[in-house]
Design a protein around this motif. Sequence first.
Motif, PDB file in Angstrom:
ATOM      1  N   ASP A  93       0.860  -1.179   0.000  1.00 43.34           N
ATOM      2  CA  ASP A  93       0.000   0.000   0.000  1.00 43.34           C
ATOM      3  C   ASP A  93       0.901   1.236   0.000  1.00 43.34           C
ATOM      4  O   ASP A  93       1.656   1.444   0.951  1.00 43.34           O
ATOM      5  CB  ASP A  93      -0.885  -0.025   1.248  1.00 43.34           C
ATOM      6  N   PRO A  94       0.863   2.069  -1.048  1.00 42.35           N
ATOM      7  CA  PRO A  94       1.730   3.254  -1.075  1.00 42.35           C
ATOM      8  C   PRO A  94       1.569   4.156   0.142  1.00 42.35           C
ATOM      9  O   PRO A  94       2.522   4.825   0.559  1.00 42.35           O
ATOM     10  CB  PRO A  94       1.318   3.974  -2.362  1.00 42.35           C
ATOM     11  N   LEU A 137      -3.249   9.118  -6.457  1.00 40.21           N
ATOM     12  CA  LEU A 137      -3.448   7.837  -7.127  1.00 40.21           C
ATOM     13  C   LEU A 137      -4.333   7.989  -8.359  1.00 40.21           C
ATOM     14  O   LEU A 137      -4.199   7.226  -9.325  1.00 40.21           O
ATOM     15  CB  LEU A 137      -4.051   6.814  -6.163  1.00 40.21           C
ATOM     16  N   ASP A 138      -5.194   8.994  -8.339  1.00 42.61           N
ATOM     17  CA  ASP A 138      -6.123   9.192  -9.452  1.00 42.61           C
ATOM     18  C   ASP A 138      -5.453   9.736 -10.707  1.00 42.61           C
ATOM     19  O   ASP A 138      -6.012   9.607 -11.804  1.00 42.61           O
ATOM     20  CB  ASP A 138      -7.259  10.135  -9.047  1.00 42.61           C
ATOM     21  N   PHE A 148      -4.762   0.721  -8.878  1.00 39.79           N
ATOM     22  CA  PHE A 148      -4.593   1.019  -7.453  1.00 39.79           C
ATOM     23  C   PHE A 148      -5.775   0.540  -6.609  1.00 39.79           C
ATOM     24  O   PHE A 148      -5.608   0.252  -5.423  1.00 39.79           O
ATOM     25  CB  PHE A 148      -4.372   2.525  -7.242  1.00 39.79           C
ATOM     26  N   SER A 149      -6.941   0.459  -7.190  1.00 38.61           N
ATOM     27  CA  SER A 149      -8.112   0.051  -6.408  1.00 38.61           C
ATOM     28  C   SER A 149      -8.262  -1.461  -6.334  1.00 38.61           C
ATOM     29  O   SER A 149      -8.992  -1.976  -5.480  1.00 38.61           O
ATOM     30  CB  SER A 149      -9.380   0.667  -7.009  1.00 38.61           C
ATOM     31  N   ILE A 199       2.592  -3.258   5.698  1.00 34.08           N
ATOM     32  CA  ILE A 199       2.611  -2.453   4.470  1.00 34.08           C
ATOM     33  C   ILE A 199       1.971  -3.203   3.317  1.00 34.08           C
ATOM     34  O   ILE A 199       1.662  -2.595   2.287  1.00 34.08           O
ATOM     35  CB  ILE A 199       4.029  -2.004   4.079  1.00 34.08           C
ATOM     36  N   LYS A 200       1.745  -4.492   3.471  1.00 32.61           N
ATOM     37  CA  LYS A 200       1.209  -5.298   2.383  1.00 32.61           C
ATOM     38  C   LYS A 200      -0.289  -5.071   2.203  1.00 32.61           C
ATOM     39  O   LYS A 200      -1.014  -4.849   3.168  1.00 32.61           O
ATOM     40  CB  LYS A 200       1.493  -6.788   2.619  1.00 32.61           C
ATOM     41  N   VAL A 201      -0.730  -5.106   0.937  1.00 34.80           N
ATOM     42  CA  VAL A 201      -2.158  -5.037   0.628  1.00 34.80           C
ATOM     43  C   VAL A 201      -2.819  -6.276   1.198  1.00 34.80           C
ATOM     44  O   VAL A 201      -2.331  -7.396   1.037  1.00 34.80           O
ATOM     45  CB  VAL A 201      -2.376  -4.962  -0.889  1.00 34.80           C
TER      46      VAL A 201
END
Length: 403
Positions: free
Chosen positions: A346-347, A366-367, A382-383, A400-402
């Motif tokens: 996750d940034p 992100l957009d 990103f979503s 930090i991981k999604v």
Amino acid sequence: MYKVAIEHADNYRLEIVKDTLRKCFKDLGYSEENPLGGVVHPGDKVFIKPNWVASRWRASCPHKDTLYCVITHPHVIEAVADYVAEALQGQGEIIIGDNPSIDADFQELMNFTEIQRIIGKYNVPVKILDLRPLVCDDLSNYGKKNLMIHQQGDPAGKVELNLGKDSLFYGIDPTRFRGVFDERDETVASHTGDTQLYTYARSLYDADVYISIPKLKTHQKVGATLNLKGLVGSISNKNQLVHWQVGYPEIQGDEYPSKEAFEAGQKAKIKHRGAWPGNDTIWRMVADLYKGMKMKSRRYFTVIDGIIAGEGQGPFCPTSKYANTLIAGENLLATDIAAVRYMGFDPYKISYLKYFLEEKQDDISLDNISVYEDDNRVDDYFSSNSKYSDFYVVGSWKDIKVR
């Protein structure tokens, strides 16, 4: 809108790397005939900075894999240089260099990578530089400035910048700051009050074009090391780089997460100082370095080498991750954000990226980062809940991981 290209290669053969770069250029909308012509102009001085952090595996690493999960592969450097030379059209200069870890053996690095073979390949001059003014020839002397060996460093000299109130260290008590050396007076003096100093190598800083070729790799102090963290290699005076604050949180330090860990660290032969997510210091340094670079107008390009990437105990002791990927773009920050997400992170959990996303540096969000693959935009990049390459991280960094 910032474009980032992600393309795939299954090995480092030069023709495969060049073909993969051509796919990246197509994704980015570049010309087929002279793809870097919009970034590199005839007469430019172009600085290419790979990740040359080490020349061999450190003895303390628990395993020893290919060194190319630690450093940039020379064929990625050469492929980029080929396209740069084409854009220069016989006018200008290519400089390839880095300020590696102070204990790296530069000649050993040259022998291992054989990158010097490209000197004389083009119709423009090529220089390969070790930018370090100080070198440690015995790792047991690491941290002791008086035992370092002096060398020329950047033959063009240096550029000292004062970020002043724009520094993320402004307003923080500097008395616990620790740089590269045990002698902390210089580190503290460089980051006291309105004085917030960073000294860049002039060959790099004054270049018309800065091309960054980092390794796609995890890092135990900041989570991931890509373009922005790689700017550590732009700095001549390493003792200005604040890595942590001595101690533990109860005494306003972030060298270790607790008093017990701090005390154990004093006795440990192999130390992991600042190597945890609670380090609230080093990410500020990374952000400062990018701010310093942005104080001068220049053109940028980046290719992140993830064909063999590094996961786990980066930056010095990672495990090979065959991500088979090159990630390219013109904006260093946008490309880092896309690359971190590609690693499965996750940034917003990478502190220096979170800072710039929240501050909308370069109008970044992100957009307005468009990720392309195979000439098509990845609409939900990103979503998406995808973990993409799903890089392994050491236990303390699991958040930090999604998910």
